[in-house]
Design an enzyme around this catalytic site. Structure first.
Site, PDB file in Angstrom:
ATOM      1  N   GLY A 284       0.756  -1.045  -0.008  1.00 53.85           N
ATOM      2  CA  GLY A 284       0.155  -0.051   0.004  1.00 53.85           C
ATOM      3  C   GLY A 284       0.706   1.171  -0.154  1.00 53.85           C
ATOM      4  O   GLY A 284       1.897   1.254  -0.312  1.00 53.85           O
TER       5      GLY A 284
ATOM      6  N   ASP B 299      13.813  -2.490  -5.686  1.00 49.27           N
ATOM      7  CA  ASP B 299      13.991  -3.620  -4.605  1.00 49.27           C
ATOM      8  C   ASP B 299      14.761  -4.621  -5.354  1.00 49.27           C
ATOM      9  O   ASP B 299      14.418  -5.982  -5.523  1.00 49.27           O
ATOM     10  CB  ASP B 299      12.937  -3.821  -4.064  1.00 49.27           C
ATOM     11  CG  ASP B 299      12.283  -2.963  -2.828  1.00 49.27           C
ATOM     12  OD1 ASP B 299      12.736  -2.387  -2.281  1.00 49.27           O
ATOM     13  OD2 ASP B 299      10.949  -2.502  -3.645  1.00 49.27           O
TER      14      ASP B 299
ATOM     15  N   GLU C 198       3.514   6.166  -8.229  1.00 50.79           N
ATOM     16  CA  GLU C 198       3.685   6.047  -9.458  1.00 50.79           C
ATOM     17  C   GLU C 198       4.473   4.771  -9.920  1.00 50.79           C
ATOM     18  O   GLU C 198       4.095   4.033 -10.885  1.00 50.79           O
ATOM     19  CB  GLU C 198       4.112   7.190 -10.306  1.00 50.79           C
ATOM     20  CG  GLU C 198       3.327   8.350 -10.574  1.00 50.79           C
ATOM     21  CD  GLU C 198       1.797   7.976 -11.152  1.00 50.79           C
ATOM     22  OE1 GLU C 198       2.070   7.169 -12.291  1.00 50.79           O
ATOM     23  OE2 GLU C 198       0.928   8.510 -10.841  1.00 50.79           O
ATOM     24  N   GLY C 199       5.409   4.289  -9.252  1.00 52.50           N
ATOM     25  CA  GLY C 199       6.317   3.337  -9.382  1.00 52.50           C
ATOM     26  C   GLY C 199       5.316   1.772  -9.000  1.00 52.50           C
ATOM     27  O   GLY C 199       5.222   1.014 -10.162  1.00 52.50           O
ATOM     28  N   HIS C 200       4.413   1.794  -8.170  1.00 44.64           N
ATOM     29  CA  HIS C 200       3.528   0.732  -8.123  1.00 44.64           C
ATOM     30  C   HIS C 200       2.581   0.686  -9.374  1.00 44.64           C
ATOM     31  O   HIS C 200       2.241  -0.281  -9.789  1.00 44.64           O
ATOM     32  CB  HIS C 200       2.644   0.904  -6.919  1.00 44.64           C
ATOM     33  CG  HIS C 200       3.400   0.782  -5.376  1.00 44.64           C
ATOM     34  ND1 HIS C 200       3.580   1.702  -4.720  1.00 44.64           N
ATOM     35  CD2 HIS C 200       3.923  -0.214  -4.979  1.00 44.64           C
ATOM     36  CE1 HIS C 200       4.393   1.541  -3.654  1.00 44.64           C
ATOM     37  NE2 HIS C 200       4.614   0.112  -3.756  1.00 44.64           N
TER      38      HIS C 200
ATOM     39  N   GLN D  97       8.186  -9.025   7.808  1.00 43.33           N
ATOM     40  CA  GLN D  97       9.362  -8.462   7.246  1.00 43.33           C
ATOM     41  C   GLN D  97      10.027  -7.147   8.123  1.00 43.33           C
ATOM     42  O   GLN D  97      10.832  -6.498   7.278  1.00 43.33           O
ATOM     43  CB  GLN D  97       9.188  -8.111   5.780  1.00 43.33           C
ATOM     44  CG  GLN D  97       8.116  -7.216   5.411  1.00 43.33           C
ATOM     45  CD  GLN D  97       7.983  -7.339   3.892  1.00 43.33           C
ATOM     46  OE1 GLN D  97       7.181  -8.072   3.429  1.00 43.33           O
ATOM     47  NE2 GLN D  97       8.425  -6.251   3.043  1.00 43.33           N
TER      48      GLN D  97
ATOM     49  N   GLY E 176       9.203  -4.698  -8.680  1.00 45.17           N
ATOM     50  CA  GLY E 176      10.038  -3.460  -9.003  1.00 45.17           C
ATOM     51  C   GLY E 176      11.581  -3.668  -9.023  1.00 45.17           C
ATOM     52  O   GLY E 176      11.940  -4.416  -7.893  1.00 45.17           O
ATOM     53  N   LYS E 177      12.258  -3.256  -9.687  1.00 45.15           N
ATOM     54  CA  LYS E 177      13.756  -3.417  -9.721  1.00 45.15           C
ATOM     55  C   LYS E 177      14.225  -2.200  -8.821  1.00 45.15           C
ATOM     56  O   LYS E 177      15.457  -2.769  -8.243  1.00 45.15           O
ATOM     57  CB  LYS E 177      14.498  -2.943 -11.107  1.00 45.15           C
ATOM     58  CG  LYS E 177      14.614  -4.101 -12.180  1.00 45.15           C
ATOM     59  CD  LYS E 177      15.566  -3.368 -13.277  1.00 45.15           C
ATOM     60  CE  LYS E 177      15.443  -4.318 -14.401  1.00 45.15           C
ATOM     61  NZ  LYS E 177      16.123  -3.782 -15.439  1.00 45.15           N
TER      62      LYS E 177
ATOM     63  N   SER F 152       7.465   4.401  -1.190  1.00 45.03           N
ATOM     64  CA  SER F 152       6.709   4.580  -0.100  1.00 45.03           C
ATOM     65  C   SER F 152       7.440   5.477   1.353  1.00 45.03           C
ATOM     66  O   SER F 152       6.664   6.283   1.750  1.00 45.03           O
ATOM     67  CB  SER F 152       6.160   3.567   0.215  1.00 45.03           C
ATOM     68  OG  SER F 152       5.405   2.884  -0.799  1.00 45.03           O
TER      69      SER F 152
HETATM   70  O1  PAF Z   1       8.077  -4.743  -1.923  1.00 48.76           O
HETATM   71  C1  PAF Z   1       7.000  -4.780  -1.190  1.00 48.76           C
HETATM   72  O2  PAF Z   1       6.355  -4.070  -1.225  1.00 48.76           O
HETATM   73  C2  PAF Z   1       7.060  -6.005  -0.146  1.00 48.76           C
HETATM   74  O3  PAF Z   1       8.295  -6.491   0.235  1.00 48.76           O
HETATM   75  C3  PAF Z   1       6.294  -7.091  -0.912  1.00 48.76           C
HETATM   76  C4  PAF Z   1       6.624  -7.718  -1.988  1.00 48.76           C
HETATM   77  C5  PAF Z   1       4.650  -6.695  -0.976  1.00 48.76           C
HETATM   78  C6  PAF Z   1       6.078  -8.367   0.259  1.00 48.76           C
HETATM   79  O4  PAF Z   1       5.414  -7.685   1.462  1.00 48.76           O
END
Ligand code: PAF
Length: 273
Positions: free
Chosen positions: A27, A147, A31-33, A57, A144-145, A183
């Site tokens: 969430g 990450d 724009e990347g998402h 995580q 996305g690259k 984010s």
């Molecule tokens: O990149 C993220 O936003 C998170 O690591 C993901 C892949 C949604 C897993 O919670």
């Protein structure tokens, strides 16, 4: 666009889908998402995005509690981007019992770089992504690259578990000054926001120096010192080979990766060269 909160609803909604294309998110979308969602629309017959802030995580001192939850705004953006289904499970839906079965990536990729500075991070990511994959059962998923290491870890997981999912990489989206969209950019003060592009500039300078023959360790140390002099707290600025993020040998294709804290905000970026 349909918004579903349970696995049962999700499965019912996806029953007729032939090629679901999936974008997992936490969430607070930018724009990347949305570029990943556009890609998913091109790749599949149904575009599914998930919104789930995954406790597994985050380390105890990290920003799980304060991570921005912007559900209504996120849905509006996803609708505009042409997303078909939003899967937004509550924590009890995804983790109805303590998640004691986990997916742990191998140390050589899972415990370096991000994994070194955020121990357990990739186990948390792999575990939730495996679970989201089980819920959505996509044929293709877009990551996305930005990450970079996460993308590699997920590719390894999908390969080793023979999951029938094609993993597609989406290019990093950048603001006008070159700052990678994230984010966490929303945490930056106005002054920090102006400074923030220096991480990508440092990676660019590092890549150029290594390309021009400067010793890798020297160039990395210089890049780290320069950023620290500007008031950053760098975790790493490094050049690795793209194949497995290990130290490069002659002829390898390369990527520069960096993570550094600016004030209280930790930013990451990378540059393939
Ligand atoms: O990149 C993220 O936003 C998170 O690591 C993901 C892949 C949604 C897993 O919670």
């Amino acid at each position: 666009m349909q918004v579903v909160h349970t696995v049962a609803e999700l499965r019912a909604t996806l029953q007729a889908a032939r090629k679901p294309a999936f974008v997992p998110t936490m969430g607070n979308l930018h724009e990347g998402h949305l570029a990943l969602v556009h890609r998913a629309r091109e790749l599949g017959d149904v575009a599914v995005a998930s919104i789930f802030v995954n406790r597994l995580q985050f380390l105890p001192h990290e920003d799980f509690d304060s991570y921005p939850r912007t559900f209504e705004g996120d849905c509006a953006k996803l609708r505009t981007a042409g997303c078909d289904i939003v899967f937004a499970p509550g924590e009890r839906e995804l983790y109805p019992e303590p998640q004691t079965y986990k997916v742990q990536p191998p140390a050589p990729i899972g415990d370096i770089l991000e994994g070194e500075f955020r121990p357990g991070f990739f186990t948390g990511v792999c575990t939730v992504v495996m679970k989201l994959f089980a819920c959505v059962q996509p044929r293709v998923a877009v990551f996305g690259k930005k990450d970079y290491q996460q993308l590699m870890v997920i590719r390894g997981m999908v390969r080793q578990f023979a999951l029938p999912i094609e993993i597609v990489a989406g290019e990093t989206q950048r603001a006008g000054d070159g700052l990678a969209l994230s984010s966490r950019n929303g945490y930056l003060s106005a002054g920090e926001r102006e400074e923030a592009v220096q991480l990508s500039l440092a990676l660019k300078a590092l890549a150029e120096r290594v390309r021009s023959g400067v010793d890798r360790a020297v160039a990395e140390a210089d890049a780290t010192t320069s950023l620290a002099r500007r008031g950053w707290q760098p975790d790493y600025l490094t050049v690795r080979r793209r194949a497995d993020l290990q130290a490069p040998a002659e002829g390898d294709t390369l990527v520069a990766l960096g993570a550094a804290r600016l004030g209280t905000t930790r930013l990451i970026d990378n540059l393939e060269f």
